[in-house]
Design a protein around this motif. Structure first.
Motif, short mmCIF file in Angstrom:
data_model
loop_
_atom_site.label_atom_id
_atom_site.label_comp_id
_atom_site.label_asym_id
_atom_site.label_seq_id
_atom_site.Cartn_x
_atom_site.Cartn_y
_atom_site.Cartn_z
N THR A 219 18.10 17.47 15.82
CA THR A 219 17.20 16.62 16.39
C THR A 219 15.45 17.34 17.30
O THR A 219 15.93 17.88 17.81
CB THR A 219 17.76 15.80 17.41
OG1 THR A 219 19.39 15.64 16.98
CG2 THR A 219 16.90 14.86 17.96
N ASN A 310 10.18 13.09 15.50
CA ASN A 310 11.04 12.27 15.82
C ASN A 310 12.12 12.64 14.87
O ASN A 310 12.11 11.42 13.31
CB ASN A 310 10.58 11.26 16.24
CG ASN A 310 10.11 11.40 17.90
OD1 ASN A 310 11.15 12.23 18.47
ND2 ASN A 310 9.04 10.82 17.40
N ASN A 311 13.10 13.91 14.96
CA ASN A 311 13.69 13.47 13.10
C ASN A 311 15.68 14.01 13.70
O ASN A 311 15.05 15.63 14.41
CB ASN A 311 13.14 14.33 12.21
CG ASN A 311 13.89 13.66 10.90
OD1 ASN A 311 15.33 12.94 11.14
ND2 ASN A 311 13.03 13.94 9.04
N TYR A 330 9.28 15.42 7.81
CA TYR A 330 8.43 14.73 8.27
C TYR A 330 7.76 13.51 8.31
O TYR A 330 6.26 12.63 8.40
CB TYR A 330 7.71 16.12 9.18
CG TYR A 330 8.40 16.21 10.45
CD1 TYR A 330 9.85 16.11 11.71
CD2 TYR A 330 9.01 17.60 10.06
CE1 TYR A 330 10.62 16.75 11.76
CE2 TYR A 330 9.88 18.36 11.00
CZ TYR A 330 10.92 18.16 11.49
OH TYR A 330 11.60 18.82 12.63
#
Length: 691
Positions: A219, A310-311, A330
């Motif tokens: 993450t 954020n992934n 992304y």
């Protein structure tokens, strides 16, 4: 993955360096054109007529995360990740630079003005805010395929390279005895060679390992931006200079010198113009203050890509990420114009103490004015250094001791030998420390043309520059010329009050005058303004009593007299008559020589008359009548004459002026036959003794 991360860490931290260039060498008064690097005011009042730099390279490397032993890294069995010491902090920082000074020259236009022109290539790279503590745990866990978290937070990184052409001008602003001030400015044209930068906000990585399948999840968190100039968009092997990548920069500086001993080396010519030799340092203390690298470079076609990280990815996908494929994982980035590259603006303060003519002690501080938490800012590390040095025209040696931000204590050495300069600000600390965090080195060649030693052909201590008689020795107070003796009287004109007329040494070179014309020179004349005879030392003979008889011939200089009587008053017949009239009234006791008291007034009147004729001599004569025996009368007349004489002497009349004699009855003036006649014959007379 382990290899990728460790290689990145190594590259990042080994490029940390002090952004200062030529450590130690710039403190040397013979650094020449290099002086503009730290302070453009340095080039005026230089020890050079001109100074030409051929090439010089200064490079710095180090870090505040890894510390190594310089000697150990050359061992075959040295393992960097195992043997290097690590110093993790929540924000590790790195800065680096390479500085190449190409062809450059400076020269003095005149005593108050100097210029310099130089070419320079520079590269800076900065990474600020690396979370070393998280990195430390990551390195320890990489050998085990277990879960880990990287909480990086905010991060800033930049790399900038540019070439610059600078023109510096410096001028003496004040030169007043002990106080000397100069100022300088450098204007720089900047040609950008490339820029790349990145910034991250709230960056983090969480790795959740799956031991069974070997395919965990990763993450990623935070936002990031990556900017670059157009020429760095493709393969770096094809980098070219692009249009629209330029800027301007400015350096400003001032130098104050306290010249305590200015009188020792200041000469003045006959027109009052002061001269000081150009080949020597004149200060006891020197203070420098400068502001460098004000400016920036704009890349018109530069691009900034902004990503949201954020992934959650699989472990395999994460390991396959390429910088050119970020949008695959992304999404498409937001594209905006690239930030301009801001120069490493810095404030420099310098104090140099001239211990004597060869040994110096320098204190220097360099303070960055660019923030390490803003985008695309090049910056230097803050440094405080103390540098003792030996300095002469052809050779200098210096050994800087520095405290460098993030890297701690550094100890270096360097030298200048004619055209060669070489040194390092950290070489000695590298040799003695087992945890060095920084290293640097510089080397270069130049063509120095020094200020010449002022000439003094006649060796009189007066420099030819202000010597009005450079071929003939003379004193400084006469501007190097011998004092003349125009009239040839052996008294130099500077001391001769009559320089064009021969005279006497004792009279300051003037002939002795005879003011009153009496043939006696004033130096021997007691009356130089009144004529007088030589025998009276040039003074006229006086006549104090104004009787026409000069004192030298006047027997009575204080009493007016006659010429015939040698200046003394003459006793006239009338005076003689008066004396005898007084004398005849002197009364004696009957048959005795004792004077009666009632005769005192008469005797005082006689004394008064005698004092009017101080040189006249008198005889006191005693007479009797014929009564009694002649023998008795004779004795009585003698006694009475002497009684009067003694009275006069006792009352102030000089005894050598008086004599006394008695005539008895031999010289009657009247008949003895009558009482009246006998009374007249009993008398005393005081008569002048004729000379």
């Amino acid at each position: 993955m382990k290899k990728l991360i460790l290689t990145g860490i190594l590259l990042m931290f080994m490029v940390y360096g002090k952004a200062q260039s030529y450590m130690g060498f710039l403190t040397d008064n013979y650094s020449g054109v290099h002086g503009v690097i730290s302070n453009p005011a340095n080039i005026v009042d230089s020890r050079f007529k001109t100074d030409i730099n051929l090439v010089g390279v200064s490079a710095f490397a180090g870090n505040d995360y890894y510390g190594v032993s310089f000697s150990d890294i050359f061992d075959d069995d040295y393992e960097f990740e195992d043997d290097a010491k690590r110093f993790p902090e929540d924000k590790n920082n790195l800065i680096g630079n390479v500085d190449v000074l190409g062809p450059a020259f400076m020269f003095n236009i005149n005593e108050k003005n100097s210029i310099a022109v130089y070419t320079r290539a520079r590269a800076f790279y900065n990474v600020n805010g690396v979370n070393g503590e998280t990195l430390e745990s990551l390195i320890d866990d990489l050998d085990d395929d277990i879960s880990f978290n990287i909480n990086q937070g905010d991060l800033y990184a930049s790399a900038n390279a540019w070439a610059e052409v600078g023109v510096s001008y410096a001028r003496v602003l004040m030169n007043k005895e002990e106080h000397f001030l100069k100022g300088g400015i450098t204007l720089k044209y900047l040609q950008g060679l490339g820029t790349a930068y990145a910034r991250g906000t709230g960056l983090g990585v969480a790795f959740d390992a799956d031991i069974t399948t070997g395919n965990g999840s990763v993450t990623t968190l935070g936002e990031a931006a990556y900017g670059y100039s157009e020429n760095l968009e493709e393969d770096l092997e094809d980098v070219e200079i692009v249009n629209g990548s330029s800027g301007v920069g400015v350096d400003l500086g001032f130098v104050y010198e306290w010249r305590r001993d200015y009188k020792e080396y200041t000469s003045t010519d006959s027109k009052g113009k002061a001269f000081t030799p150009k080949d020597i340092n004149k200060y006891k203390l020197k203070f420098g203050l400068s502001l460098t690298d004000l400016g920036s470079i704009s890349y018109d076609d530069g691009t900034e890509e902004r990503y949201n990280f954020n992934n959650t990815l699989t472990q395999n996908d994460f390991e396959d990420i390429d910088i050119d494929e970020l949008e695959r994982f992304y999404g498409t980035p937001i594209l905006v114009e690239a930030e301009k590259a801001v120069l490493p603006t810095a404030l420099h303060a310098n104090v140099d103490w001239n211990i004597n003519h060869k040994f110096y002690l320098n204190f220097n501080t360099d303070f960055s004015l660019t923030s390490k938490e803003k985008t695309n800012r090049s910056r230097i590390a803050n440094v405080v250094s103390l540098t003792p040095r030996f300095e002469s025209k052809w050779f200098s040696f210096y050994s800087p001791l520095s405290l460098v931000q993030h890297s701690g204590f550094q100890w270096g050495a360097g030298l200048r030998a004619g055209p060669l300069y070489v040194g390092s600000g950290s070489i000695l600390s590298l040799l003695v420390s087992d945890q060095s965090k920084a290293a640097d080195v510089y080397v270069g060649l130049k063509v120095p043309v020094y200020q010449s030693r002022p000439k003094d052909k006649d060796g009189d201590g007066v420099l030819d520059k202000v010597d009005e008689c450079p071929e003939k020795a003379g004193p400084e107070e006469n501007f190097g010329c011998p004092w003349p003796d125009t009239d040839g009287d052996t008294v130099l004109d500077k001391d001769d009050k009559c320089p064009e007329e021969a005279g006497e040494v004792d009279n300051n070179g003037c002939p002795w005058p005879d003011t009153d014309g009496d043939s006696l020179l004033d130096k021997d004349d007691n009356c130089p303004d009144v004529a007088g005879p030589v025998e009276n030392q040039g003074c006229p003979w006086p006549d104090r009593d104004s009787d026409g008889v000069l004192d030298k011939d006047d027997n009575c200089p204080d009493v007016a007299g006659t010429v015939a009587n040698n200046g003394c008053p003459e006793v006239t017949e009338e005076v003689q008559k008066t004396l005898n009239e007084y004398a005849k009234t002197i009364l004696f006791d009957s048959g005795k020589s004792s004077i009666k008291a009632e005769s005192d007034q008469v005797l005082k009147d006689i004394i008064s008359i005698l004092n009017e004729y101080p040189t006249a001599k008198f005889t006191v004569e005693g007479h009797t009548d014929s009564a009694g025996s002649a023998k008795l009368n004779q004795r009585l007349s003698d006694a009475r004459a002497n009684a009067v004489k003694n009275y006069l002497i006792e009352n102030g009349i000089d005894q050598f002026r008086l004599s006394a004699i008695g005539y008895g009855e031999d010289r009657p003036i009247a008949t003895n036959k009558t009482r009246a006649g006998r009374a007249q014959n009993r008398r005393v007379e005081i008569n002048l003794v004729k000379q």
